[in-house]
Design a protein around this motif. Sequence first.
Motif, PDB file in Angstrom:
ATOM      1  N   THR A 249      -9.864  -3.672  -4.964  1.00 57.11           N
ATOM      2  CA  THR A 249      -9.530  -3.332  -3.533  1.00 57.11           C
ATOM      3  C   THR A 249      -9.901  -4.451  -2.674  1.00 57.11           C
ATOM      4  O   THR A 249      -9.214  -4.754  -1.551  1.00 57.11           O
ATOM      5  CB  THR A 249     -10.426  -1.861  -3.149  1.00 57.11           C
TER       6      THR A 249
ATOM      7  N   TRP B 267      -3.037   8.956   1.812  1.00 58.53           N
ATOM      8  CA  TRP B 267      -3.877   8.215   2.959  1.00 58.53           C
ATOM      9  C   TRP B 267      -4.027   9.382   3.767  1.00 58.53           C
ATOM     10  O   TRP B 267      -3.414  10.318   3.859  1.00 58.53           O
ATOM     11  CB  TRP B 267      -3.092   7.187   3.608  1.00 58.53           C
TER      12      TRP B 267
ATOM     13  N   GLN C 263     -12.533   2.411  -3.967  1.00 59.51           N
ATOM     14  CA  GLN C 263     -11.087   2.691  -3.814  1.00 59.51           C
ATOM     15  C   GLN C 263     -10.430   3.131  -2.663  1.00 59.51           C
ATOM     16  O   GLN C 263      -9.652   3.900  -2.658  1.00 59.51           O
ATOM     17  CB  GLN C 263     -10.950   3.969  -5.079  1.00 59.51           C
ATOM     18  N   CYS C 264     -11.114   2.825  -1.588  1.00 59.04           N
ATOM     19  CA  CYS C 264     -10.543   2.912  -0.258  1.00 59.04           C
ATOM     20  C   CYS C 264     -10.693   1.825   0.757  1.00 59.04           C
ATOM     21  O   CYS C 264     -11.505   1.247   0.650  1.00 59.04           O
ATOM     22  CB  CYS C 264     -11.630   4.133   0.411  1.00 59.04           C
TER      23      CYS C 264
ATOM     24  N   ILE D 245      -7.024   4.000  -2.764  1.00 57.30           N
ATOM     25  CA  ILE D 245      -6.465   2.907  -3.762  1.00 57.30           C
ATOM     26  C   ILE D 245      -6.335   3.625  -5.235  1.00 57.30           C
ATOM     27  O   ILE D 245      -7.508   4.086  -5.525  1.00 57.30           O
ATOM     28  CB  ILE D 245      -6.987   1.584  -3.731  1.00 57.30           C
ATOM     29  N   ARG D 246      -5.328   3.448  -6.007  1.00 52.55           N
ATOM     30  CA  ARG D 246      -5.106   3.989  -7.232  1.00 52.55           C
ATOM     31  C   ARG D 246      -5.993   3.187  -8.181  1.00 52.55           C
ATOM     32  O   ARG D 246      -6.535   2.108  -7.868  1.00 52.55           O
ATOM     33  CB  ARG D 246      -3.834   3.780  -8.027  1.00 52.55           C
TER      34      ARG D 246
ATOM     35  N   LEU E 167       0.382   1.208  -4.031  1.00 53.19           N
ATOM     36  CA  LEU E 167      -0.982   0.885  -4.259  1.00 53.19           C
ATOM     37  C   LEU E 167      -1.718   2.077  -3.893  1.00 53.19           C
ATOM     38  O   LEU E 167      -3.089   2.228  -4.646  1.00 53.19           O
ATOM     39  CB  LEU E 167      -1.247  -0.176  -3.874  1.00 53.19           C
ATOM     40  N   ALA E 168      -1.650   2.579  -2.760  1.00 52.14           N
ATOM     41  CA  ALA E 168      -2.441   3.795  -2.288  1.00 52.14           C
ATOM     42  C   ALA E 168      -1.859   4.953  -2.704  1.00 52.14           C
ATOM     43  O   ALA E 168      -0.559   5.323  -2.659  1.00 52.14           O
ATOM     44  CB  ALA E 168      -2.695   3.522  -0.889  1.00 52.14           C
TER      45      ALA E 168
ATOM     46  N   LEU F 164       0.808  -1.183  -0.010  1.00 54.24           N
ATOM     47  CA  LEU F 164       0.124   0.046   0.015  1.00 54.24           C
ATOM     48  C   LEU F 164       0.873   1.092   0.073  1.00 54.24           C
ATOM     49  O   LEU F 164       0.551   2.375  -0.777  1.00 54.24           O
ATOM     50  CB  LEU F 164      -1.051  -0.028   1.149  1.00 54.24           C
TER      51      LEU F 164
ATOM     52  N   LEU G 130      -6.994  -6.600  -2.255  1.00 55.29           N
ATOM     53  CA  LEU G 130      -5.978  -6.164  -1.428  1.00 55.29           C
ATOM     54  C   LEU G 130      -6.396  -6.385   0.102  1.00 55.29           C
ATOM     55  O   LEU G 130      -5.497  -6.672   0.877  1.00 55.29           O
ATOM     56  CB  LEU G 130      -5.708  -4.603  -1.792  1.00 55.29           C
TER      57      LEU G 130
END
Length: 566
Positions: A200, A173, A232-233, A186-187, A169-170, A155, A203
């Motif tokens: 996501t 934050w 995406q989070c 997250i991208r 990957l993030a 991440l 992950l």
Amino acid sequence: MRQLNRLNQFQRLWQPSAGEPQQITVAELAERCFCSERHVRTLLRQAQEAGWLSWQAQSGRGKRGTLTFHVTPDSLRNEMMEQALTRGLQHDALELAQLDAPELRALLHPFLGGQWQNDTPTLRIPYYRSLDPLHSGFLPGRAEQHLVGQVFSGLTRFDGDSREPAGDLAHHWKVSADGLRWHFYIRSTLHWHNGDKVETAQLRASLLELFALPALRRLFSSVLHVEVTHPQCLTFVLHQPDYWLAHRLASYCSRLAHPEQPLIGSGPFRLAVFDPDLVRLECHEQYHLSHPLLKAIEFWITPQLFEQDLGTSCRHPVQIAIGEPDELANLRLVSSSTSLGFCYLTLKQSGRLSKRQAQRLINIIHHTTLLHTLPLDENLITPAHELLPGWTIPDWPELKDVALPEVLTLIYHLPVELHTMAEQLKQYLAKEGCTLTVIFHDAKTWDGCSYFAQADLMMGDRLIGEAPGYTLEQWLRCDTLWPHLLSAPQFAHLQATLDAVQMQVSEQARHSGLQSIFTHLMENAVLTPLFNYQYQISAPPGVNGIRLNTRGWFDFSQAWLPAPSA
């Protein structure tokens, strides 16, 4: 392998005359090649069609023909290896190189280092051992730890010289005011190495598998659960603040693999081959950050080059040479540094060794010639004077009036330099009337060690990652050494102190807290560093962008080769 068989048969034909023309019968050739006369005629015809030799037969059974050679076995082997590599058949190339060490060095020379192979910039590194399987969690080998960082993403990550984590990957934050909720955004452009889009939820599933590992559970003990709060989070919910969380996620041990395919990652390079004699990484075309300029990296596992002397292409595991294995002096030193990591001695808190006796023993190590006269290769180690820069070793009086116990027991694990250190320490303590029993735990870590109950002293190796202070915090939390080294109340107090330090929002405050912990351990003669390594990387001209990282390797995604001249 068909090519290797053809080469071996050609060598049997060539060897008796060392390439000079031969007058010989078909029957004699068949006996030499361990085959029938019919088959040897086929071999001769195929070799002649390939341009390797000429065979002029004489009519009549038992008549001698003339065998003339146009190539040597060495040149033919080289040509076959080149053809195999051009076709992407690295295994075939390595199989063709079945020679003793001196011949193997000469044969591999043209293929190692930086090469444009079939219009693909490729870096080939000769390596002295097979690599252990790559997986999430802790790994003992520096090479494996480095490769995990090239194949898998986390991440967060450590970027270049910065000791602060950055997004991986993030993209970024956010942390709630109470420090109990961490939102990692997250991208949206992530892809696994197999081309699938990264979800996501995948992950999260990989993180849960990671947290199921006992050592990682200790590392992330503050995490209650992880939620997908948005496509995406990812949100981490903690039961107590942990401002090391982004550092923990950036560590190599927290890199994430595909939850259903553990060898599939999303890092800059994908694993194309992972075998005992060859490891090949290839560029991940859909990587989410800057793309590597190298298209492939290969580890050619050639232990026969190193069995007698690590002074060829790999002088030592911390001194890596890329390219010609025959003569290190011909390569240029492109990067060197003193490792922040260190070999260490710890002294068990028990009734057999008092604090003053422990201090006396540490004085013997640091205030005599012991470390300076270790019979090791020059420029390999540097005696330590501090744990980390600014974290100095305590300076005690000589304590010559303090007698050491008559008997002590030392256990230690790899690296091999600790063999020498153990014998040297044994000799020095004998002069003080102390008999040192030495036990070797044949591993790179303390995992699986059954000798702790017998030991008064322990020696090991502590690799320091990209964030030195945090790496030492991770060591105290996760290494199986500490519960055996400290009493139960001491270990519980240590963990409570680490919890208090991680709650500090300020990076400086956390580092100051860690320094206090390690200063206390050193002043109480629980721990002392012994020596650091001198990391070196040498490479032939034309291999660029190589700079040592904290693990003694270099970022493969930064290395590059100039295009071949027209």
